[in-house]
Design an enzyme around this catalytic site. Sequence first.
Site, mmCIF file in Angstrom:
data_model
loop_
_atom_site.group_PDB
_atom_site.id
_atom_site.type_symbol
_atom_site.label_atom_id
_atom_site.label_comp_id
_atom_site.label_asym_id
_atom_site.label_seq_id
_atom_site.Cartn_x
_atom_site.Cartn_y
_atom_site.Cartn_z
ATOM 1 N N GLU A 179 70.012 39.497 48.926
ATOM 2 C CA GLU A 179 69.083 40.211 48.050
ATOM 3 C C GLU A 179 69.382 41.702 47.918
ATOM 4 O O GLU A 179 69.223 42.286 46.834
ATOM 5 C CB GLU A 179 67.641 40.018 48.542
ATOM 6 C CG GLU A 179 67.051 38.648 48.249
ATOM 7 C CD GLU A 179 67.365 37.605 49.321
ATOM 8 O OE1 GLU A 179 66.743 36.539 49.308
ATOM 9 O OE2 GLU A 179 68.242 37.884 50.183
ATOM 10 N N GLU B 272 65.855 30.791 52.736
ATOM 11 C CA GLU B 272 64.536 31.041 53.313
ATOM 12 C C GLU B 272 63.711 29.764 53.449
ATOM 13 O O GLU B 272 62.944 29.611 54.401
ATOM 14 C CB GLU B 272 63.778 32.074 52.482
ATOM 15 C CG GLU B 272 64.310 33.490 52.678
ATOM 16 C CD GLU B 272 63.574 34.517 51.842
ATOM 17 O OE1 GLU B 272 62.928 35.411 52.427
ATOM 18 O OE2 GLU B 272 63.648 34.431 50.600
#
Length: 258
Positions: free
Chosen positions: A132, A112
Amino acid sequence: MTAQLKLEKQGHTAVVTMSNPPANTWTKDTLTALKNLVIELNADKEIYSLVITGEGEKFFSAGADLNVFADGDKGVAADMSRVFGEAFETLSDFRGVSIAAINGFAMGGGLEVALACDIRIAEAQAQMALPEAKVGLLPCAGGTQNLSWLVGEGWAKRMILCGERLKADKAQQIGLVEEVVEQGKALEAALELAKKVEDQSPVAVTACKALIQKGRSGTINSALPLERELFVTLFDTQDQKEGVNAFLEKRKANWVNG
């Protein structure tokens, strides 16, 4: 700054190194430090580019340390998601050019932070994923939005919903990274690209970047008038006059970033 986030200035480029072994994971302190660092660099007129990389040969960054979320505390989750978002959104809004030199595994929040940069250069052995959902979580620092914007909804769903991990060559093929270099060469390639930025007017780069990124949230009809407006605004700057005259006089421009 913290010991886990190192800064070195090389001419007009700021080199930021994530240094939290063994996997260069993010902490609340390092995320806060990144946000504050970018704000400081925004105010430094001598800095035109920011390069971020990871220390060591294996990891760019493995993202968050999952031990933080092990007890299921919603307050901790809210706090960490906030600092993650603030850090990476501040990086995305950096007025200069940001380049991720991905020198190894970029997982979760480690990918990210690269997605928050303008350009990504990956070494051939690097692998990238947003895993995730495999641990009952989701990418909360821009991953669902920035990845979709870069690679399209289909590949974003493969990576996030199916947990697909990509090697560097596939990442380049789908537009997740712009360049792949041999092992150990990502930082060098990123610095070479940052050097090219020095030929551009810093104030013009800031305006161009804002216009390019406006396409994520607005329409072309709203961006086109702003494009013309910012073009005219550049005529209030010294760099505009210097750039045009340097070209006409066949010499290198001397930017003042103002």
